[in-house]
Enzyme design. Sequence first.
Site, PDB file in Angstrom:
ATOM      1  N   LYS A  48       7.422   0.450  33.624  1.00  0.00           N
ATOM      2  CA  LYS A  48       6.990   1.504  34.536  1.00  0.00           C
ATOM      3  C   LYS A  48       8.160   2.261  35.171  1.00  0.00           C
ATOM      4  CE  LYS A  48       2.579   0.727  33.983  1.00  0.00           C
ATOM      5  NZ  LYS A  48       1.695   1.721  33.319  1.00  0.00           N
ATOM      6  N   ASP A  49       9.365   1.706  35.086  1.00  0.00           N
ATOM      7  CA  ASP A  49      10.541   2.457  35.552  1.00  0.00           C
ATOM      8  C   ASP A  49      10.625   3.801  34.844  1.00  0.00           C
ATOM      9  OD1 ASP A  49      11.219   0.284  37.087  1.00  0.00           O
ATOM     10  OD2 ASP A  49      13.124  -0.117  36.072  1.00  0.00           O
TER      11      ASP A  49
END
Length: 346
Positions: A48-49
């Site tokens: 999700k970064d």
Amino acid sequence: MSDNIKAYNNVLELIGETPLIKLSKTVENFPGNYYAKVEAFNPGHSSKDRIALHIIEEAERKGILKPGDTIIETTSGNTGFSIAMVSRIKGYDCILAVSSKSSADKIDMLKSMGAKVYVCPANVSADDPRSYYQVAKRLHDEIKNSIYINQYFNELNMEAHYLSTGPEIWNQTAGEITHLVACSGTGGTISGTARFLKEQNPDIQILGVDAYGSVLKKYHETQEFDKDEIYPYRIEGLGKNLIPTATDFDAIDSFTKVKDEEAAHTARFISQTEGLFVGYTSGAALQATKQLAAEGVFDENSNVVIIFPDHGSRYMSKIYNDEWMQDQGFFDSKSTADQQHIEYIK
């Protein structure tokens, strides 16, 4: 900074270019070759970064997000942590609406990053005013100078993986990948990666992973949203009780459903055999791979890439906690081998 010092300006420069690691003991009886794309090597310990940085920087570029603004998002934990991390560095306030299904570890990590957290009941419909979707929308309406990331319905979710995860996997496999196995929640990871890979070679099979209790598999097969498919399940970040527009169902060849218990044990098995401390959805991805192998989907020429989305540290109060496993009924006479035995010396 001196030109001679080898240092990054901040952790955001570490996002992406995660390693591909060949699996051995967990797949020793499967035909073909199997590789894990280990997203826990991102600084925020999850895939999700990628979307947090991409969506926020696109909002900045378009002038939608300005200094002093507030970023709001719905999350099962990982996206929230990544958004909070990016917000800290860029100087934005961060408010997160989180499902109560998220582990206590995840919620504590969100707070540690300075985010304001609203914990919402998991087992309510998406249009219930208490759901994390509706709470985030309400907060966005109430808070001036705020933006709502809305990862489930944000095309940039897919684009982030189209621009990064897909090319990385293609280059790391020298274009020899034959199958991609990836979990589907918002659908951004699998869809964006799939779009890129299919453009390079349309014969690559994109195999989605869904949960029992989720509507995604049936929707993919019938194009019908069936509420009767929905019931509570324990895996976080996998499956949905709505149809996210961030999922490109046309880019996915098939879905396989996995059970909570089997995914939990498989995650623990990965940690104990491959030395990779992975999260619940990583266990789900390998469990699906195991089921597909048993169905004869792979052969000796298969090069299978499995996306492991996050790190095991997010699940210390859940799948890596023997009491939690016991409370869920996940330890029975047939499945006690992976329990950790501790002896205290007095």
